[in-house]
Design an enzyme around this catalytic site. Structure first.
Site, PDB file in Angstrom:
ATOM      1  N   HIS A 150       0.786  -1.113  -0.011  1.00 52.56           N
ATOM      2  CA  HIS A 150      -0.042  -0.020  -0.108  1.00 52.56           C
ATOM      3  C   HIS A 150       0.807   1.312   0.065  1.00 52.56           C
ATOM      4  CE1 HIS A 150      -3.205  -2.790   1.824  1.00 52.56           C
ATOM      5  NE2 HIS A 150      -3.600  -2.484   0.627  1.00 52.56           N
ATOM      6  N   CYS A 156       1.496   8.808   1.448  1.00 54.01           N
ATOM      7  CA  CYS A 156       2.617   9.829   1.410  1.00 54.01           C
ATOM      8  C   CYS A 156       3.477  10.100   2.797  1.00 54.01           C
ATOM      9  CB  CYS A 156       2.158  11.218   1.432  1.00 54.01           C
ATOM     10  SG  CYS A 156       0.948  11.987   2.703  1.00 54.01           S
ATOM     11  N   CYS A 212      -0.630  -0.935   9.356  1.00 51.63           N
ATOM     12  CA  CYS A 212      -0.836   0.038   8.012  1.00 51.63           C
ATOM     13  C   CYS A 212      -2.276   0.637   7.968  1.00 51.63           C
ATOM     14  CB  CYS A 212      -0.971  -1.080   6.682  1.00 51.63           C
ATOM     15  SG  CYS A 212      -1.462  -0.504   5.310  1.00 51.63           S
ATOM     16  N   CYS A 260      20.486   3.228  36.903  1.00 51.46           N
ATOM     17  CA  CYS A 260      20.687   4.041  38.069  1.00 51.46           C
ATOM     18  C   CYS A 260      21.868   3.601  39.045  1.00 51.46           C
ATOM     19  CB  CYS A 260      19.480   4.346  38.716  1.00 51.46           C
ATOM     20  SG  CYS A 260      18.533   2.824  39.363  1.00 51.46           S
ATOM     21  N   CYS A 282      -6.148  -5.943  38.375  1.00 48.23           N
ATOM     22  CA  CYS A 282      -5.859  -6.633  36.910  1.00 48.23           C
ATOM     23  C   CYS A 282      -5.820  -7.956  36.887  1.00 48.23           C
ATOM     24  CB  CYS A 282      -4.829  -5.815  36.340  1.00 48.23           C
ATOM     25  SG  CYS A 282      -4.058  -6.227  34.920  1.00 48.23           S
ATOM     26  N   CYS A 321     -18.512   1.604  27.699  1.00 50.40           N
ATOM     27  CA  CYS A 321     -18.434   0.050  27.356  1.00 50.40           C
ATOM     28  C   CYS A 321     -17.653  -0.741  28.410  1.00 50.40           C
ATOM     29  CB  CYS A 321     -18.231  -0.243  26.028  1.00 50.40           C
ATOM     30  SG  CYS A 321     -16.409   0.027  25.623  1.00 50.40           S
TER      31      CYS A 321
END
Length: 714
Positions: A506, A509, A527, A598, A651, A664
């Site tokens: 594809h 520019c 892409c 560090c 989590c 949602c």
């Protein structure tokens, strides 16, 4: 040019032989008068020549005689004059003119048939058209006179007249023929007045005439006629040698003899005109080599042509005398003295059996006359030799293979048809004893050279393509080879102004791709091509990103990739120093991490930096500080309350507390970037990441929601 009351015909030079006698001459018997006698060759039933022992084509004569004492009494006899020198006259057959039918088949072929069963037939071949026309005029006139007398006699006796016999033309009056001859002479002499008088006289008589120029008006040389042959399914081109003065009917017979197409199925078109049989090729504009004619072939059913008629006409055409073109050419080239030689018919018969001739001559006697059954017996005597002459073993078979499309016989080694380029049949094999000729060897050598040049050119092209690909692979960005439109900003890009992505080809520019890289949250930049039915899932390569963005943006993109990799790794540990980007992946046997950024020593067991203290001392110190720090205690209690009430959750990947504000049921962990399904309190996808339905909430699998209260977890 000659003219008769039956029609205009091409004039032949006057015959120098004495084979044709008009007028009255004494016959061998005292009671009959010979009206006309002419030399012929005979074909029985139009299939095979009449083979007489010792009698060649020049020894047979048709004789028409009449009885002066009896009105309408005419006799038609076939005589053998080969024994005239010995004082004998052999009558092969004799017929009463009232009992036969006489028909003009072609200008050189007439047919005699019995009016009563079994309707046997005999075909006669004449040497030239002029003799045949004169004979037909006399015979037709006598035949009508015989029928007229027979009808009158039957009427007087009270009997019904016999049915009329088939005739070919009306009886010409002597005066009409004289005027025709005078008109011919006047036209050839250029006498306009005399020609007008003769034409007016013929018009007053309403004479049926047809006109045709003489052969002397045409050139004597042959021309090569290009013929395009077509039928309902195929077509091809052939070349035919013809004379311009040849008629279309003669051309049909020539094509029938050479290629086997019956005249009934032939339709000729020259100069956008459908040709008539009686007209010449010159009348349609055929004058020089290369002139084109079109031959259209119709089906045998449409032409009402049966197999029996085709075989009969084909055998007759094979045994007919050569066309008048060759005789005319020889007569013109050799002069009048060569007329007899030019008009002499060729014979395709084998050598006669002399012993059979002697036996039959002795048995026949001087004046014995034979019936049709005897003539058939005479023909059967020559059949063994005739069959041997026409047998298939005499025909030379051309080596090669026949094209299944156009039937052209190709040489054995040729891989495709020379005419239509069709492939050679798969089952065909070149004969082992076949030796190619010089032309075929040259063609084979040229084919090998062409194959070698093709392979060489193909190898050169491959090398050039490989070099071009290597050169292109060395470039970070592949420019667009042709003009194209950017699908993001819709700007027309000239050749070389855009960037052609390596993974998906594809083109966009540079500015649009740079913006996509900077705005992407994922280190794998996808892409940006999208349309109504397709979304490209390919990603930009690292060297393409490096060439598109600046050095700082490239370093930022690399750091973002490291952060995402750290958050998605299960055994990762980040340095506890504030704002230090260092991190590691620890193992069970390793308890410390020396940060290369560090230079601090991190304890992997305590998940902290406690230099100067061991792990026990650090845990006690942490517990003591938590009891005295009220702010830390309130924060801990608030988080526990949110988790217990369902307003927050841990989590499933890294264990930190996350909270959904609105929208949602899909959310992403800010630390490990794991996609979470809020309603099920678990990961959205399986262990392989987005799109893996082997784990996770499996929402929309088989069109089923993951939970009854699911509000679109994507």
């Amino acid at each position: 040019m000659s003219l008769s009351s039956g029609g205009w015909t091409r004039a032949s030079p006057p015959a120098q032989s004495s084979s044709s006698h008009l007028g009255h001459e004494a016959s061998q018997s005292a009671c009959s008068t010979v009206l006309m006698s002419v030399k012929v060759s005979v074909c029985h039933s139009g299939i095979r020549p009449l083979c007489l022992p010792g009698a060649g084509d020049e020894s047979l004569r048709l004789q028409l005689s009449m009885d002066p004492g009896k009105a309408g009494e005419f006799r038609l006899a076939l005589r053998d004059i080969s024994a005239t020198a010995a004082g004998r006259s052999v009558f092969i057959a004799e017929f009463d003119l009232k009992t036969v039918q006489y028909e003009v088949k072609t200008p050189l072929c007439h047919e005699l048939s019995l009016a009563t069963p079994p309707h046997d037939r005999i075909s006669f071949k004449f040497r030239c058209e002029q003799e045949a026309q004169e004979w037909a005029t006399v015979v037709m006139s006598s035949l009508r006179e015989a029928h007229r007398v027979a009808i009158s006699s039957s009427t007087e006796e009270g009997r019904l007249p016999p049915p009329p016999l088939a005739t070919q033309s009306k009886a010409p009056m002597p005066r009409t023929e004289e005027i025709c001859a005078e008109l011919v002479s006047a036209i050839e002499a250029g006498d306009v007045r005399s020609a007008s008088v003769c034409a007016s006289s013929l018009a007053k008589q309403k004479a049926a005439l047809s006109i045709q120029p003489s052969k002397r008006n045409y050139t004597d040389s042959e021309v090569c006629l290009a013929v395009v042959v077509e039928d309902a399914s195929s077509s091809c081109c052939v070349s035919v040698k013809v004379f311009p003065h040849s008629t279309i009917g003669a051309l049909k017979q020539q094509v029938f003899s050479d290629y086997g197409f019956h005249p009934r199925v032939q339709r000729w078109v020259i100069g956008q005109s459908l040709c008539s049989d009686h007209r010449s090729l010159a009348s349609y504009g055929v004058q020089r080599d290369g002139d084109t004619a079109f031959l259209y072939l119709i089906s045998a059913r449409q032409a009402r042509l049966s197999r029996g008629i085709y075989q009969q006409d084909q055998e007759s055409a094979l045994l007919m005398v050569p066309t008048t073109h060759q005789a005319h050419q020889e007569a013109v080239s050799n002069g009048p003295a060569a007329l007899n030689t030019a008009s002499r018919p060729y014979s395709t018969l084998p050598t006669r059996l002399h012993n059979s001739h002697n036996t039959l001559s002795n048995n026949a006697g001087g004046s014995e006359r034979l019936g049709l059954s005897d003539i058939r017996d005479l023909i059967n005597l020559e059949l063994p030799q005739l069959n041997e002459a026409l047998g298939p073993n005499r025909t030379s078979i051309q080596p090669g293979w026949a094209c299944p499309t156009c039937t052209y016989i190709n040489k054995p080694t040729r891989p495709g048809c020379e005419m239509c380029s069709a492939d050679r049949p798969e089952g065909y094999t070149v004969p082992g004893n076949y030796r190619p000729d010089a032309l075929e060897l040259r063609r084979i050598q040229q084919e090998k050279e062409a194959i070698r040049q093709y392979q060489q050119a193909r190898e050169t092209e491959r090398r050039e393509n490989f070099a071009r690909l290597v050169q292109m692979d060395g470039q970070d960005l592949v420019p667009n080879p042709e003009r194209v439109e950017c699908r993001i900003c819709y700007v027309e890009l000239e050749s070389g102004e855009g960037v052609l992505l390596r993974e998906c080809l594809h083109c966009f520019c540079k500015e649009c791709l740079r913006s996509v890289i900077l705005m992407s949250e994922d280190p794998q930049v996808a892409c940006p091509y999208r349309d109504e039915s397709y979304a490209c899932d390919c990603v930009l390569q690292e060297r393409e990103i490096r060439a598109l963005v600046s050095v700082d943006d490239y370093q930022h993109w690399l750091q973002r990739g490291l952060s995402v990799a750290e958050s998605r790794c299960e055994g990762s540990y980040h340095c506890a120093t504030a704002d230090c980007p260092g991190w590691c992946v620890y193992e069970d046997t390793v308890n410390t991490f020396h940060c290369p950024v560090c230079k601090k020593q991190n304890c992997l067991l305590c998940k902290a930096i406690h230099e100067g203290m061991n792990c026990k001392q650090y845990q006690d110190d942490l517990t003591a500080r938590a009891i005295n720090d009220s702010a830390a205690r309130r924060t801990r209690d608030l988080l526990k309350t949110l988790v217990n009430s369902g307003e927050a959750m841990h989590c499933p990947q890294c264990g930190i507390i996350v909270q959904k504000k609105e929208g949602c049921d899909w959310l992403r962990c800010t630390v490990c970037h794991t996609e979470i399904c809020w309603v099920t309190r678990g990961p959205r996808w399986g262990p392989k990441g987005p799109g893996d339905i082997s784990g996770g909430c499996r929402c929309n699998v088989n069109k089923q929601r993951c939970h009854p209260k699911c509000q679109n977890c994507h």
